[in-house]
Design an enzyme around this catalytic site. Structure first.
Site, PDB file in Angstrom:
ATOM      1  N   HIS A  69      37.343  39.345  46.346  1.00 14.33           N
ATOM      2  CA  HIS A  69      36.327  38.412  46.029  1.00 14.33           C
ATOM      3  C   HIS A  69      36.454  36.683  46.729  1.00 14.33           C
ATOM      4  O   HIS A  69      38.038  36.454  46.598  1.00 14.33           O
ATOM      5  CB  HIS A  69      35.782  38.111  44.524  1.00 14.33           C
ATOM      6  CG  HIS A  69      36.769  37.901  43.495  1.00 14.33           C
ATOM      7  ND1 HIS A  69      37.196  36.313  43.539  1.00 14.33           N
ATOM      8  CD2 HIS A  69      37.585  38.383  42.913  1.00 14.33           C
ATOM      9  CE1 HIS A  69      38.193  36.341  42.502  1.00 14.33           C
ATOM     10  NE2 HIS A  69      38.622  37.341  42.083  1.00 14.33           N
ATOM     11  N   ASP A  71      35.424  33.720  45.598  1.00 12.08           N
ATOM     12  CA  ASP A  71      35.096  32.527  44.883  1.00 12.08           C
ATOM     13  C   ASP A  71      36.270  32.653  43.928  1.00 12.08           C
ATOM     14  O   ASP A  71      37.154  33.288  43.633  1.00 12.08           O
ATOM     15  CB  ASP A  71      33.796  32.928  44.162  1.00 12.08           C
ATOM     16  CG  ASP A  71      33.818  34.132  43.194  1.00 12.08           C
ATOM     17  OD1 ASP A  71      34.342  35.211  43.432  1.00 12.08           O
ATOM     18  OD2 ASP A  71      33.262  33.955  42.030  1.00 12.08           O
ATOM     19  N   ASP A 100      44.296  34.242  42.030  1.00  7.49           N
ATOM     20  CA  ASP A 100      42.987  35.225  41.912  1.00  7.49           C
ATOM     21  C   ASP A 100      41.901  34.486  42.872  1.00  7.49           C
ATOM     22  O   ASP A 100      41.234  33.599  42.559  1.00  7.49           O
ATOM     23  CB  ASP A 100      42.560  34.768  40.539  1.00  7.49           C
ATOM     24  CG  ASP A 100      41.365  35.734  40.046  1.00  7.49           C
ATOM     25  OD1 ASP A 100      41.163  36.651  40.516  1.00  7.49           O
ATOM     26  OD2 ASP A 100      40.924  35.224  39.019  1.00  7.49           O
ATOM     27  N   GLU A 130      32.131  36.600  41.760  1.00  5.44           N
ATOM     28  CA  GLU A 130      32.819  37.270  40.780  1.00  5.44           C
ATOM     29  C   GLU A 130      33.252  36.750  39.610  1.00  5.44           C
ATOM     30  O   GLU A 130      33.329  37.488  38.409  1.00  5.44           O
ATOM     31  CB  GLU A 130      34.273  38.044  41.568  1.00  5.44           C
ATOM     32  CG  GLU A 130      34.843  39.129  40.861  1.00  5.44           C
ATOM     33  CD  GLU A 130      36.180  38.653  39.597  1.00  5.44           C
ATOM     34  OE1 GLU A 130      36.238  39.474  38.948  1.00  5.44           O
ATOM     35  OE2 GLU A 130      36.115  37.418  39.618  1.00  5.44           O
ATOM     36  N   GLU A 131      33.544  35.550  39.619  1.00  2.00           N
ATOM     37  CA  GLU A 131      33.946  34.835  38.487  1.00  2.00           C
ATOM     38  C   GLU A 131      32.950  34.199  37.443  1.00  2.00           C
ATOM     39  O   GLU A 131      33.170  33.610  36.625  1.00  2.00           O
ATOM     40  CB  GLU A 131      34.818  33.455  38.832  1.00  2.00           C
ATOM     41  CG  GLU A 131      35.998  33.646  39.683  1.00  2.00           C
ATOM     42  CD  GLU A 131      37.130  34.606  38.941  1.00  2.00           C
ATOM     43  OE1 GLU A 131      36.883  34.809  37.905  1.00  2.00           O
ATOM     44  OE2 GLU A 131      38.064  34.533  39.665  1.00  2.00           O
ATOM     45  N   GLU A 159      42.667  42.426  43.284  1.00  2.00           N
ATOM     46  CA  GLU A 159      43.028  41.899  42.166  1.00  2.00           C
ATOM     47  C   GLU A 159      44.422  41.766  41.808  1.00  2.00           C
ATOM     48  O   GLU A 159      45.338  42.416  42.099  1.00  2.00           O
ATOM     49  CB  GLU A 159      42.211  42.263  40.758  1.00  2.00           C
ATOM     50  CG  GLU A 159      40.731  42.084  40.681  1.00  2.00           C
ATOM     51  CD  GLU A 159      40.472  40.988  40.535  1.00  2.00           C
ATOM     52  OE1 GLU A 159      41.368  40.025  40.300  1.00  2.00           O
ATOM     53  OE2 GLU A 159      39.332  40.622  40.417  1.00  2.00           O
ATOM     54  N   HIS A 333      43.118  31.686  36.910  1.00  2.00           N
ATOM     55  CA  HIS A 333      42.394  30.508  36.242  1.00  2.00           C
ATOM     56  C   HIS A 333      43.356  29.434  35.467  1.00  2.00           C
ATOM     57  O   HIS A 333      42.666  28.465  35.198  1.00  2.00           O
ATOM     58  CB  HIS A 333      41.448  31.107  35.066  1.00  2.00           C
ATOM     59  CG  HIS A 333      40.598  32.349  35.470  1.00  2.00           C
ATOM     60  ND1 HIS A 333      39.545  32.979  34.665  1.00  2.00           N
ATOM     61  CD2 HIS A 333      40.540  33.012  36.613  1.00  2.00           C
ATOM     62  CE1 HIS A 333      38.946  33.731  35.373  1.00  2.00           C
ATOM     63  NE2 HIS A 333      39.511  33.955  36.933  1.00  2.00           N
TER      64      HIS A 333
END
Length: 361
Positions: A69, A71, A100, A130-131, A159, A333
């Protein structure tokens, strides 16, 4: 501005990290990815919203899908990227998305343009949203609009996994558990029924519960069952007539989301239980021939993925899938998000070797 796909995967990671792409604002980075792939004549490039699909059509007997992903979660003073040497002498790349999962995306982009004659046909997917809410997920949108683009014999999701292979993923269910009561003045509490107190037995049962460790196809998945939010009350002089809590159940992929919901309804018998969100997990998929070849080629022992990831979307389409990418998932994150540059290089080398020589088409 453009992406230089001839750069090292480390430098390409920095390029990607320095392009803000918080969920909902992936358009600019998707434009750059699409433009960078335009010169790769061995790839058919397809755009779906802010998702980019690039695939070979070489007539190989088997097809591998590799996805990541674009984003990130919101930036908090951690862009642009920078490189440091940590106390152990390891070179580390810092910045939002390093773990990430822009390091994984960098590896994928570099290999996509360089591997014109892979041993299998390849579908590369870089997707948006995705987030955030699952209903917005770009891979889910492609699965609805063009499920043929996700078809393959095996899939890899980039991932972060510390450069190890993580098979499948746990499923997740979130329910709202509600207790009802009767309002009254707090000075005459005996005339009411306190709904907040009514949640106490459910909380005690949760606190005493020991989540299972469930073996699935040779991997041990740890489950978890937790209250994650709680609320109730009317005013400081009123006995509350309603109280609620959100409970998250991360369940092993030996059961479906429907079975997990049924467990929660029985566990909280006597309470109102309403499903807030649910997603099936994915079995490891390590019994697939391509998965076994991949594990041997990478040379690491496979483990379980405890969190939910988009491998479940591939599993729902009958495509066995694993998680494999650079970066520590526990740093995803976080504001000190970072990735050892050696992991980026190692993942690139392992994927390159496997896709070019470890498989006989």
């Amino acid at each position: 501005m453009s992406l230089d796909l001839t750069a090292t995967s480390i430098d390409l990671t920095r390029q990607l990290v320095d392009i803000p792409s918080v969920s909902g604002d992936e358009g600019p980075i998707a434009d750059l990815v699409e433009a960078a792939l335009a010169g790769a004549t061995h790839l058919e490039v397809i755009r779906d919203g802010d998702a980019i699909v690039a695939r070979t059509d070489l007539g190989r007997a088997r097809r591998v899908v590799i996805a990541g992903h674009l984003d990130t979660v919101p930036i908090n003073g951690n862009v642009p990227s920078h490189v440091e040497t940590d106390e152990a002498g390891e070179t580390v790349l810092w910045g939002r998305g390093t773990t990430d999962m822009k390091a994984g995306v960098a590896v994928q982009l570099k290999l996509a343009v360089e591997l014109a004659e892979p041993a299998v046909d390849l579908t590369w997917i870089w997707y948006d949203h995705e987030e955030v809410a699952a209903s917005l997920n770009g891979l889910g949108r492609i699965a609805r609009n063009r499920p043929d683009l996700l078809a393959g014999d095996f899939a890899i999701l980039g991932e972060p996994s510390n450069g190890r292979i993580e098979g499948g993923c746990n499923g997740t269910v979130r329910v709202r558990v509600t207790a009802r009561g009767v309002r009254s003045h707090s000075a005459r509490a005996w005339m009411g029924v306190n709904a907040v107190h009514g949640l106490a037995p459910a909380l005690a049962k949760l606190a005493a519960y020991e989540p299972a460790i469930v073996p699935v196809d040779g991997l041990d998945y740890r489950e978890s069952l937790n209250a994650v939010e709680i609320g109730g009350g009317v005013a400081t002089n009123v006995i509350p007539d309603k109280a609620w809590m959100l409970v998250n159940y991360r369940f092993a992929p030996d059961k479906s989301a429907a079975e997990a919901i049924a467990f929660l309804e029985e566990f909280f018998a006597g309470y109102e239980v309403v499903v807030d969100d649910a997603a099936d997990g994915a079995r490891p998929g390590l019994d697939a021939p391509l998965a076994q070849e991949f594990v041997r080629a990478v040379g690491v022992e496979a483990g379980p993925k405890y969190g939910w990831t988009d491998v479940a979307r591939f599993a729902a389409l009958g495509v066995p899938a694993v998680n494999y990418g650079p970066g520590d998932p526990s740093l995803a994150h976080k504001d000190d998000e970072r990735v050892p540059v050696a992991q980026i290089t190692d993942c690139e080398e392992a994927l390159r070797a496997w896709l070019t020589g470890a498989i006989t088409a």
